[in-house]
Write an enzyme that holds these catalytic residues in place. Structure first.
Site, PDB file in Angstrom:
ATOM      1  N   ASP A   1       0.860  -1.172   0.000  1.00  0.00           N
ATOM      2  CA  ASP A   1       0.000   0.000   0.000  1.00  0.00           C
ATOM      3  C   ASP A   1       0.910   1.241   0.000  1.00  0.00           C
ATOM      4  O   ASP A   1       2.079   1.157   0.380  1.00  0.00           O
ATOM      5  CB  ASP A   1      -0.873  -0.059   1.267  1.00  0.00           C
ATOM      6  CG  ASP A   1      -1.579   1.238   1.547  1.00  0.00           C
ATOM      7  OD1 ASP A   1      -2.294   1.714   0.645  1.00  0.00           O
ATOM      8  OD2 ASP A   1      -1.401   1.785   2.658  1.00  0.00           O
ATOM      9  N   ARG A   2       0.388   2.386  -0.445  1.00  0.00           N
ATOM     10  CA  ARG A   2       1.222   3.595  -0.497  1.00  0.00           C
ATOM     11  C   ARG A   2       1.126   4.440   0.787  1.00  0.00           C
ATOM     12  O   ARG A   2       2.086   4.536   1.535  1.00  0.00           O
ATOM     13  CB  ARG A   2       0.807   4.446  -1.718  1.00  0.00           C
ATOM     14  CG  ARG A   2       1.810   5.520  -2.083  1.00  0.00           C
ATOM     15  CD  ARG A   2       1.252   6.516  -3.118  1.00  0.00           C
ATOM     16  NE  ARG A   2       0.534   7.605  -2.453  1.00  0.00           N
ATOM     17  CZ  ARG A   2       0.080   8.706  -3.065  1.00  0.00           C
ATOM     18  NH1 ARG A   2       0.245   8.853  -4.362  1.00  0.00           N
ATOM     19  NH2 ARG A   2      -0.547   9.637  -2.390  1.00  0.00           N
ATOM     20  N   ASP A   3      -0.059   5.020   1.030  1.00  0.00           N
ATOM     21  CA  ASP A   3      -0.205   6.005   2.112  1.00  0.00           C
ATOM     22  C   ASP A   3      -0.317   5.337   3.480  1.00  0.00           C
ATOM     23  O   ASP A   3      -1.171   4.491   3.696  1.00  0.00           O
ATOM     24  CB  ASP A   3      -1.443   6.876   1.861  1.00  0.00           C
ATOM     25  CG  ASP A   3      -1.373   7.573   0.507  1.00  0.00           C
ATOM     26  OD1 ASP A   3      -0.352   8.225   0.233  1.00  0.00           O
ATOM     27  OD2 ASP A   3      -2.333   7.438  -0.283  1.00  0.00           O
TER      28      ASP A   3
ATOM     29  N   GLY B   1      -5.905  21.125  11.253  1.00  0.00           N
ATOM     30  CA  GLY B   1      -6.351  19.805  11.692  1.00  0.00           C
ATOM     31  C   GLY B   1      -6.738  18.912  10.526  1.00  0.00           C
ATOM     32  O   GLY B   1      -7.647  18.090  10.623  1.00  0.00           O
TER      33      GLY B   1
ATOM     34  N   THR C   1      -2.624   1.299  -4.679  1.00  0.00           N
ATOM     35  CA  THR C   1      -3.135   2.400  -3.873  1.00  0.00           C
ATOM     36  C   THR C   1      -4.511   2.883  -4.333  1.00  0.00           C
ATOM     37  O   THR C   1      -4.758   3.013  -5.535  1.00  0.00           O
ATOM     38  CB  THR C   1      -2.106   3.568  -3.867  1.00  0.00           C
ATOM     39  OG1 THR C   1      -2.606   4.656  -3.097  1.00  0.00           O
ATOM     40  CG2 THR C   1      -1.781   4.065  -5.270  1.00  0.00           C
ATOM     41  N   ASN C   2      -5.408   3.118  -3.379  1.00  0.00           N
ATOM     42  CA  ASN C   2      -6.691   3.779  -3.678  1.00  0.00           C
ATOM     43  C   ASN C   2      -6.446   5.283  -3.675  1.00  0.00           C
ATOM     44  O   ASN C   2      -5.955   5.816  -2.672  1.00  0.00           O
ATOM     45  CB  ASN C   2      -7.727   3.475  -2.587  1.00  0.00           C
ATOM     46  CG  ASN C   2      -8.279   2.064  -2.654  1.00  0.00           C
ATOM     47  OD1 ASN C   2      -8.024   1.328  -3.595  1.00  0.00           O
ATOM     48  ND2 ASN C   2      -9.037   1.688  -1.637  1.00  0.00           N
ATOM     49  N   GLN C   3      -6.765   5.961  -4.752  1.00  0.00           N
ATOM     50  CA  GLN C   3      -6.580   7.423  -4.822  1.00  0.00           C
ATOM     51  C   GLN C   3      -7.862   8.063  -5.366  1.00  0.00           C
ATOM     52  O   GLN C   3      -7.949   8.418  -6.537  1.00  0.00           O
ATOM     53  CB  GLN C   3      -5.375   7.764  -5.715  1.00  0.00           C
ATOM     54  CG  GLN C   3      -4.037   7.297  -5.189  1.00  0.00           C
ATOM     55  CD  GLN C   3      -3.621   7.980  -3.873  1.00  0.00           C
ATOM     56  OE1 GLN C   3      -4.066   9.099  -3.580  1.00  0.00           O
ATOM     57  NE2 GLN C   3      -2.804   7.307  -3.078  1.00  0.00           N
TER      58      GLN C   3
ATOM     59  N   CYS D   1      -6.255   2.891  -8.021  1.00  0.00           N
ATOM     60  CA  CYS D   1      -7.689   2.998  -8.308  1.00  0.00           C
ATOM     61  C   CYS D   1      -8.052   4.458  -8.131  1.00  0.00           C
ATOM     62  O   CYS D   1      -7.873   5.015  -7.045  1.00  0.00           O
ATOM     63  CB  CYS D   1      -8.515   2.136  -7.349  1.00  0.00           C
ATOM     64  SG  CYS D   1     -10.280   2.560  -7.456  1.00  0.00           S
TER      65      CYS D   1
ATOM     66  N   CYS E   1     -16.480   0.026  -9.043  1.00  0.00           N
ATOM     67  CA  CYS E   1     -15.408  -0.473  -9.915  1.00  0.00           C
ATOM     68  C   CYS E   1     -14.938  -1.798  -9.329  1.00  0.00           C
ATOM     69  O   CYS E   1     -15.339  -2.182  -8.241  1.00  0.00           O
ATOM     70  CB  CYS E   1     -14.264   0.523  -9.991  1.00  0.00           C
ATOM     71  SG  CYS E   1     -13.328   0.665  -8.456  1.00  0.00           S
TER      72      CYS E   1
ATOM     73  N   ARG F   1     -11.037  -0.853  -6.642  1.00  0.00           N
ATOM     74  CA  ARG F   1     -10.853  -0.184  -5.349  1.00  0.00           C
ATOM     75  C   ARG F   1     -10.756  -1.209  -4.224  1.00  0.00           C
ATOM     76  O   ARG F   1     -11.687  -1.999  -3.996  1.00  0.00           O
ATOM     77  CB  ARG F   1     -12.031   0.786  -5.126  1.00  0.00           C
ATOM     78  CG  ARG F   1     -11.943   1.599  -3.847  1.00  0.00           C
ATOM     79  CD  ARG F   1     -13.065   2.641  -3.800  1.00  0.00           C
ATOM     80  NE  ARG F   1     -13.266   3.140  -2.454  1.00  0.00           N
ATOM     81  CZ  ARG F   1     -12.523   4.105  -1.884  1.00  0.00           C
ATOM     82  NH1 ARG F   1     -11.542   4.659  -2.557  1.00  0.00           N
ATOM     83  NH2 ARG F   1     -12.755   4.486  -0.654  1.00  0.00           N
TER      84      ARG F   1
HETATM   85 MG   LIG Z   1      -2.815   3.025   3.730  1.00  0.00          MG
HETATM   86 ZN   LIG Z   2     -11.295   1.447  -9.145  1.00  0.00          ZN
END
Ligand SMILES: [Mg+2]
Ligand SMILES: [Zn+2]
Length: 222
Positions: A20-22, A35, A70-72, A109, A127, A130
């Site tokens: 995963d990325r983030d 915040g 990664t989900n973006q 994604c 989709c 994701r």
């Molecule tokens: Mg993550």
């Molecule tokens: Zn997707």
């Protein structure tokens, strides 16, 4: 799904680790005055989390093909442009290459089921990519020509764990012990939720997960 290619491997490998990325490889961007916590959306935001590079180096040396899933949904939600997602991913690939870490590619994604104000209509809706859906992971396994059962998915959320299982892959969860004060979704995952997802491995640092993956596979494959 958007696929950005990194470094081609000189020869075929039998095993792969998809990351995963983030929150797994790179940190979120935090504005403590406002915040607000957002995923990196500019090349200058690419900051590796502690000991990530060592963990990746260990996996590459042990013969794993490395890839990122990664989900973006930022462009679908109207928060970001697709270009900012793509250039940030490219910066991540470049930084990894500078450290001589061979990463085959990043699959993103860009979709979101509900979207948001000003979101790109073509990216809004259901989709198959994701996470926790398996689409990104299966596409990457194909890219590396590795069987899903010989792949690990490493991530910091149960969504990553569920995507791994949906794709028929092994799961490794980075379980952060410390809660970030301005990100309510960070920090330890409640034990009953954790039990329901059943990650194969769970460690607080990527380096420890990498070590455990290599050890476990060595036991199984001799
Ligand atoms: Mg993550
Ligand atoms: Zn997707």
């Amino acid at each position: 799904m958007k696929l950005q290619l990194g470094v081609a491997l000189p020869n075929a490998l039998e095993r792969a680790v998809i990351l995963d990325r983030d929150g797994t490889l790179i940190d979120f961007v935090r504005d403590s005055e406002l915040g607000v916590v957002t995923p990196a959306f500019h090349p200058a935001h690419v900051r590796f989390l502690p000991n990530v590079l060592h963990g990746l180096e260990l996996l590459a040396k042990a013969g794993y093909a490395l890839m990122i899933a990664t989900n973006q949904p930022g462009a679908a939600k109207g928060e970001l442009s697709e270009e900012s997602i793509v250039t940030t991913n490219q910066a991540l690939l470049d930084r990894l290459a500078e450290h001589s870490i061979p990463v085959l590619g990043i699959a993103s994604c860009l979709h979101h089921p509900e979207g948001g104000d000003g979101g790109r209509a073509d990216l809004i809706g259901p989709c198959t990519c994701r996470k926790p859906k398996p689409g990104l992971l299966l596409e990457l396994a194909k890219l590396a020509q590795v069987e899903p059962a010989s792949c690990w998915m490493v991530g910091d959320t149960l969504t990553d764990v569920r995507a791994a299982h949906a794709a028929g892959m092994q799961s490794a969860l980075l379980s952060l012990e410390e809660r970030c004060e301005i990100c309510p979704h960070r920090g330890p995952i409640p034990s009953e939720r954790l039990a329901s997802a059943e990650p194969r491995l769970k460690e607080p640092r990527l380096l420890d997960l990498a070590t455990a993956i290599v050890r476990l596979d060595a036991q199984h494959h001799g």
